[in-house]
Design an enzyme around this catalytic site. Structure first.
Site, PDB file in Angstrom:
ATOM      1  N   HIS A  42       0.925  -1.254  -0.108  1.00 38.07           N
ATOM      2  CA  HIS A  42      -0.063   0.020  -0.066  1.00 38.07           C
ATOM      3  C   HIS A  42       0.927   1.157   0.007  1.00 38.07           C
ATOM      4  O   HIS A  42       0.474   2.310  -0.542  1.00 38.07           O
ATOM      5  CB  HIS A  42      -1.019  -0.070   1.323  1.00 38.07           C
ATOM      6  CG  HIS A  42      -2.284  -0.960   1.141  1.00 38.07           C
ATOM      7  ND1 HIS A  42      -3.356  -0.626   1.193  1.00 38.07           N
ATOM      8  CD2 HIS A  42      -2.310  -2.039   0.742  1.00 38.07           C
ATOM      9  CE1 HIS A  42      -4.211  -1.611   1.012  1.00 38.07           C
ATOM     10  NE2 HIS A  42      -3.374  -2.515   0.621  1.00 38.07           N
ATOM     11  N   VAL A  74       1.494   3.458  -4.200  1.00 38.40           N
ATOM     12  CA  VAL A  74       1.095   4.961  -4.359  1.00 38.40           C
ATOM     13  C   VAL A  74       2.309   5.668  -4.221  1.00 38.40           C
ATOM     14  O   VAL A  74       2.859   6.170  -3.158  1.00 38.40           O
ATOM     15  CB  VAL A  74       0.127   5.366  -3.232  1.00 38.40           C
ATOM     16  CG1 VAL A  74      -0.487   6.842  -3.188  1.00 38.40           C
ATOM     17  CG2 VAL A  74      -0.944   4.175  -3.356  1.00 38.40           C
ATOM     18  N   GLY A  93       5.081   5.653  -4.884  1.00 38.99           N
ATOM     19  CA  GLY A  93       6.670   4.984  -4.633  1.00 38.99           C
ATOM     20  C   GLY A  93       6.684   4.862  -3.035  1.00 38.99           C
ATOM     21  O   GLY A  93       5.922   5.137  -2.318  1.00 38.99           O
ATOM     22  N   PRO A 100      -5.628  -1.987  -6.152  1.00 38.59           N
ATOM     23  CA  PRO A 100      -6.500  -2.934  -6.781  1.00 38.59           C
ATOM     24  C   PRO A 100      -7.508  -3.251  -5.729  1.00 38.59           C
ATOM     25  O   PRO A 100      -7.554  -3.210  -4.506  1.00 38.59           O
ATOM     26  CB  PRO A 100      -5.619  -4.052  -7.116  1.00 38.59           C
ATOM     27  CG  PRO A 100      -4.607  -3.784  -6.333  1.00 38.59           C
ATOM     28  CD  PRO A 100      -4.158  -2.328  -6.233  1.00 38.59           C
ATOM     29  N   HIS A 131      -0.432 -13.190   0.191  1.00 36.56           N
ATOM     30  CA  HIS A 131      -1.696 -13.921   0.654  1.00 36.56           C
ATOM     31  C   HIS A 131      -1.483 -15.102   1.390  1.00 36.56           C
ATOM     32  O   HIS A 131      -2.476 -15.570   2.289  1.00 36.56           O
ATOM     33  CB  HIS A 131      -2.949 -13.664  -0.223  1.00 36.56           C
ATOM     34  CG  HIS A 131      -3.305 -12.395  -0.623  1.00 36.56           C
ATOM     35  ND1 HIS A 131      -4.177 -12.056  -1.560  1.00 36.56           N
ATOM     36  CD2 HIS A 131      -2.880 -11.150  -0.144  1.00 36.56           C
ATOM     37  CE1 HIS A 131      -4.583 -10.805  -1.644  1.00 36.56           C
ATOM     38  NE2 HIS A 131      -3.680 -10.271  -0.924  1.00 36.56           N
ATOM     39  N   ASP A 166      -5.094 -18.521   3.614  1.00 33.38           N
ATOM     40  CA  ASP A 166      -4.445 -19.795   3.342  1.00 33.38           C
ATOM     41  C   ASP A 166      -4.794 -21.019   4.250  1.00 33.38           C
ATOM     42  O   ASP A 166      -5.765 -20.493   5.333  1.00 33.38           O
ATOM     43  CB  ASP A 166      -3.002 -19.626   3.352  1.00 33.38           C
ATOM     44  CG  ASP A 166      -2.135 -20.692   2.575  1.00 33.38           C
ATOM     45  OD1 ASP A 166      -2.805 -21.781   2.204  1.00 33.38           O
ATOM     46  OD2 ASP A 166      -1.037 -20.408   2.324  1.00 33.38           O
ATOM     47  N   SER A 185      -0.734 -23.319   7.206  1.00 33.77           N
ATOM     48  CA  SER A 185       0.216 -22.306   6.545  1.00 33.77           C
ATOM     49  C   SER A 185       0.087 -21.024   6.709  1.00 33.77           C
ATOM     50  O   SER A 185       1.264 -20.144   6.515  1.00 33.77           O
ATOM     51  CB  SER A 185       0.149 -22.940   5.220  1.00 33.77           C
ATOM     52  OG  SER A 185       1.102 -22.284   4.343  1.00 33.77           O
TER      53      SER A 185
END
Length: 330
Positions: free
Chosen positions: A71, A75, A77, A162, A192, A248, A252
């Site tokens: 995040h 935005v 850099g 996104p 994720h 997940d 894990s």
């Protein structure tokens, strides 16, 4: 003619510097930038020690730092703009309201300011802390170049990220705008593997009103998963909105591995943007298969993608500033 050519070259370098383009900034980053700049203290060792202590009592910080880095760097850099407090700062934009990990960055900064005031940038602390968290979660340890400076800008209106419902093509278009290939995007989403979300993110779009149809469930979601979510985790009532869902398997969720991709193969992706990577006809499906089946090595590609992310549009040299407190400009 030679003098004119040299003059044009100098002007080009100046222009790049003023604009803060990544070309010049990245060139000035280097490994061990802080060596010898904090007295007898080793900056990277100090960061690692504080991250290690946090991970030992709170493994969720790994996912939080990975999310914070994305995040942040996506935005304007990697410029520490996300860390700034204020009524209209990046932190207040809707996609950032659930970002966490700020307290650890602040704690690291406070410790470094005691040892060498005004030396280590907040943007470098973000990158170093994430690197160390990844290694502590079983990921491959990697070197990062440092020397970033903190930008004197943070605006919620700049935040474009996104969405959880993006198709693979939409996600690829966004990541492509940042300079990432389709494979690099799929690798980055592998973060994720240690992530979580909340029922509010899937109740309407996947469980109860798929496609805007009442009582309709997303057919790309494994039916047994959908049944469990509806009955036990995300019943169709407001009180379940903040219940946690692991992206997940629980075995894990604290480890950086390729289990996430195997979940997608079995239609167990929780967020639409994840499962859409394995949709029929999606060009990303082959990358998921290759990563899940170890045809290409996630453990080595993930650090490379994070390094590329960490060097987006950086400020260096005399650009920006080194903040004394990460949450406000000097």
């Amino acid at each position: 003619m030679a003098l004119a050519a040299r003059t044009r070259a100098v002007l080009l370098v100046v222009a790049l510097s003023v604009l803060g383009l990544s070309t010049g900034g990245v060139a000035q980053l280097k490994n061990g930038f802080y060596t010898g700049k904090c007295g007898v203290n080793d900056v990277e060792t100090i960061v690692q020690g504080l991250v290690k202590a946090r991970v030992a009592r709170d493994t969720a910080i790994v996912a939080q730092l990975l999310r914070l880095q994305f995040h942040e760097c996506a935005v304007n850099g990697c410029d520490a703009g996300l860390l700034v407090d204020g009524p209209s700062s990046e932190k207040t934009a809707k996609p950032n309201l659930s970002v966490k990990g700020y307290d650890l960055i602040a704690a690291i900064k406070m410790e470094l300011e005691k040892r060498c005031p005004g030396v280590v940038s907040c943007s470098d602390i973000e990158i170093l802390a994430t690197r160390d968290a990844v290694a502590l979660a079983g990921g491959q340890r990697y070197a990062v170049r440092t020397g970033r400076r903190d930008r004197r800008r943070s605006s919620a209106t700049d935040v474009k990220l996104p969405g959880e419902e993006d198709t693979a093509a939409q996600a690829a278009s966004y990541f492509g705008s940042l300079g990432f290939t389709e494979l690099e995007m799929v690798v980055l989403l592998g973060a994720h593997t240690v992530g979580v979300t909340h029922c509010s993110k899937i109740k309407k779009t996947r469980l109860y009103s798929y496609g805007g149809k009442p009582n309709s469930t997303d057919p790309s979601l494994d039916p047994s998963d959908a049944a469990v979510y509806k009955k036990f985790v995300c019943p169709n009532m407001a009180s379940s909105d903040n219940n946690i869902l692991y992206l997940d398997t629980q075995s894990s969720v604290s480890k950086i591995d390729n289990s996430y991709y195997k979940r997608l193969q079995g239609r167990h992706g929780v967020l639409s943007v994840d499962q859409n990577l394995y949709a029929n006809g999606a060009s990303t499906k082959r990358h998921v298969d290759n990563l899940a089946n170890n045809i290409i090595d996630f453990s080595s590609l993930f650090p490379k993608a994070l390094i590329k992310l960490s060097e987006l549009k950086v400020l260096t040299g005399m650009q920006g500033e080194v903040r004394k407190v990460c949450s406000r400009f000097n």
